[in-house]
Design a protein around this motif. Structure first.
Motif, mmCIF file in Angstrom:
data_model
loop_
_atom_site.group_PDB
_atom_site.id
_atom_site.type_symbol
_atom_site.label_atom_id
_atom_site.label_comp_id
_atom_site.label_asym_id
_atom_site.label_seq_id
_atom_site.Cartn_x
_atom_site.Cartn_y
_atom_site.Cartn_z
ATOM 1 N N PRO A 18 0.843 -1.193 0.000
ATOM 2 C CA PRO A 18 0.000 0.000 0.000
ATOM 3 C C PRO A 18 0.882 1.248 0.000
ATOM 4 N N PRO A 19 0.405 2.351 -0.572
ATOM 5 C CA PRO A 19 1.204 3.582 -0.570
ATOM 6 C C PRO A 19 1.593 3.984 0.858
ATOM 7 N N ALA A 20 2.806 4.482 0.994
ATOM 8 C CA ALA A 20 3.307 4.929 2.295
ATOM 9 C C ALA A 20 3.283 6.455 2.329
ATOM 10 N N TYR A 21 3.697 7.023 3.443
ATOM 11 C CA TYR A 21 3.748 8.475 3.592
ATOM 12 C C TYR A 21 4.650 9.092 2.530
ATOM 13 N N LEU A 22 5.791 8.437 2.277
ATOM 14 C CA LEU A 22 6.719 8.852 1.225
ATOM 15 C C LEU A 22 6.849 7.714 0.227
ATOM 16 N N ASN A 23 7.309 8.025 -0.971
ATOM 17 C CA ASN A 23 7.490 7.022 -2.004
ATOM 18 C C ASN A 23 8.676 6.140 -1.619
ATOM 19 N N LEU A 24 8.460 4.846 -1.490
ATOM 20 C CA LEU A 24 9.525 3.928 -1.097
ATOM 21 C C LEU A 24 10.491 3.636 -2.234
ATOM 22 N N CYS A 25 10.030 3.831 -3.474
ATOM 23 C CA CYS A 25 10.885 3.656 -4.646
ATOM 24 C C CYS A 25 10.277 4.460 -5.785
ATOM 25 N N ILE A 26 11.095 5.291 -6.383
ATOM 26 C CA ILE A 26 10.613 6.137 -7.473
ATOM 27 C C ILE A 26 11.471 5.901 -8.710
ATOM 28 N N ARG A 27 10.802 5.915 -9.855
ATOM 29 C CA ARG A 27 11.530 5.798 -11.114
ATOM 30 C C ARG A 27 11.825 7.195 -11.637
ATOM 31 N N GLY A 29 13.784 8.472 -15.072
ATOM 32 C CA GLY A 29 14.481 8.035 -16.280
ATOM 33 C C GLY A 29 14.661 6.530 -16.260
ATOM 34 N N ASN A 30 15.919 6.080 -16.366
ATOM 35 C CA ASN A 30 16.187 4.639 -16.340
ATOM 36 C C ASN A 30 16.738 4.193 -14.983
ATOM 37 N N GLN A 31 16.424 4.968 -13.944
ATOM 38 C CA GLN A 31 16.874 4.608 -12.595
ATOM 39 C C GLN A 31 15.701 4.397 -11.652
ATOM 40 N N LEU A 32 15.896 3.484 -10.717
ATOM 41 C CA LEU A 32 14.986 3.283 -9.592
ATOM 42 C C LEU A 32 15.747 3.708 -8.349
ATOM 43 N N ILE A 33 15.205 4.678 -7.632
ATOM 44 C CA ILE A 33 15.863 5.232 -6.449
ATOM 45 C C ILE A 33 14.968 4.942 -5.251
ATOM 46 N N THR A 34 15.537 4.276 -4.248
ATOM 47 C CA THR A 34 14.717 3.918 -3.091
ATOM 48 C C THR A 34 14.915 4.902 -1.939
ATOM 49 N N SER A 35 13.903 4.968 -1.119
ATOM 50 C CA SER A 35 14.022 5.624 0.181
ATOM 51 C C SER A 35 14.846 4.724 1.087
ATOM 52 N N GLY A 36 15.224 5.242 2.233
ATOM 53 C CA GLY A 36 15.874 4.404 3.224
ATOM 54 C C GLY A 36 14.888 3.407 3.797
ATOM 55 N N HIS A 37 15.335 2.178 3.954
ATOM 56 C CA HIS A 37 14.522 1.106 4.533
ATOM 57 C C HIS A 37 15.212 0.644 5.816
ATOM 58 N N VAL A 38 14.505 0.714 6.934
ATOM 59 C CA VAL A 38 15.110 0.385 8.229
ATOM 60 C C VAL A 38 14.908 -1.082 8.586
ATOM 61 N N SER A 39 15.836 -1.581 9.369
ATOM 62 C CA SER A 39 15.783 -2.974 9.824
ATOM 63 C C SER A 39 14.709 -3.154 10.879
ATOM 64 N N ASP A 40 14.237 -4.381 10.988
ATOM 65 C CA ASP A 40 13.325 -4.724 12.080
ATOM 66 C C ASP A 40 14.074 -4.699 13.413
ATOM 67 N N LEU A 41 15.369 -5.000 13.376
ATOM 68 C CA LEU A 41 16.188 -5.016 14.582
ATOM 69 C C LEU A 41 16.426 -3.587 15.065
ATOM 70 N N LYS A 42 16.211 -3.368 16.338
ATOM 71 C CA LYS A 42 16.480 -2.081 16.981
ATOM 72 C C LYS A 42 17.760 -2.205 17.800
ATOM 73 N N GLY A 43 18.418 -1.074 18.030
ATOM 74 C CA GLY A 43 19.588 -1.081 18.893
ATOM 75 C C GLY A 43 20.799 -0.463 18.239
#
Length: 146
Positions: A18-27, A29-43
């Motif tokens: 489902p859509p998130a607050y920000l775009n998790l991956c945007i195209r 041109g010929n590039q796919l640029i992702t947002s930062g994705h955080v780990s489930d692990l905290k610490g």
């Protein structure tokens, strides 16, 4: 085996997100640029979180990045990994950020090929804190070939 087949054989499940607050991956041109994705692990690495656990957390981030890329592009096939930025929540004394982010790079090498489309530029940096207290955050840039 194609990258998509390889990822699925490793147990990575791809479903529409489902859509998130920000775009998790945007195209662009010929590039796919992702947002930062955080780990489930905290610490914090160097304060209770081991390098081995950080490695697994970086791999977890890479799986999330791949799901977002798939959600935008529809497949992992026909892509080349260009750049990875790995952020490690770590103490001032901790200096093995590169070993942590290997968890991400190793998975990308396994899926896209270490000598081929998975051979990427990378930065592995230490941070005083990451969102939600995550141990690791990863973002990436992919090229759509052809």
């Amino acid at each position: 085996m194609t990258p998509q087949q390889k990822a699925e054989s490793l147990g990575i499940v791809f479903t529409k997100q489902p859509p998130a607050y920000l775009n998790l991956c945007i195209r662009s041109g010929n590039q796919l640029i992702t947002s930062g994705h955080v780990s489930d692990l905290k610490g914090k690495l160097g304060a209770g979180v081991s390098t081995e656990d950080g490695y697994k957390a970086a791999k977890n981030c890479a799986e999330k990045v791949l799901r977002s890329v798939w959600d935008t592009h529809g497949t992992l096939d026909g892509l080349k990994v260009i750049k990875v930025l790995g952020c490690v929540n770590s103490t001032l004394e901790y200096s093995d950020q590169h070993l942590v982010i290997n968890g991400c790079s190793d998975l990308l090498h396994e899926i896209f090929g270490k000598e081929g489309d998975g051979y990427h530029a990378r930065s592995a940096l230490g941070f005083a804190q990451l969102p939600t207290g995550a141990a690791v955050e990863v973002e990436a840039i992919f090229e759509i070939k052809g």
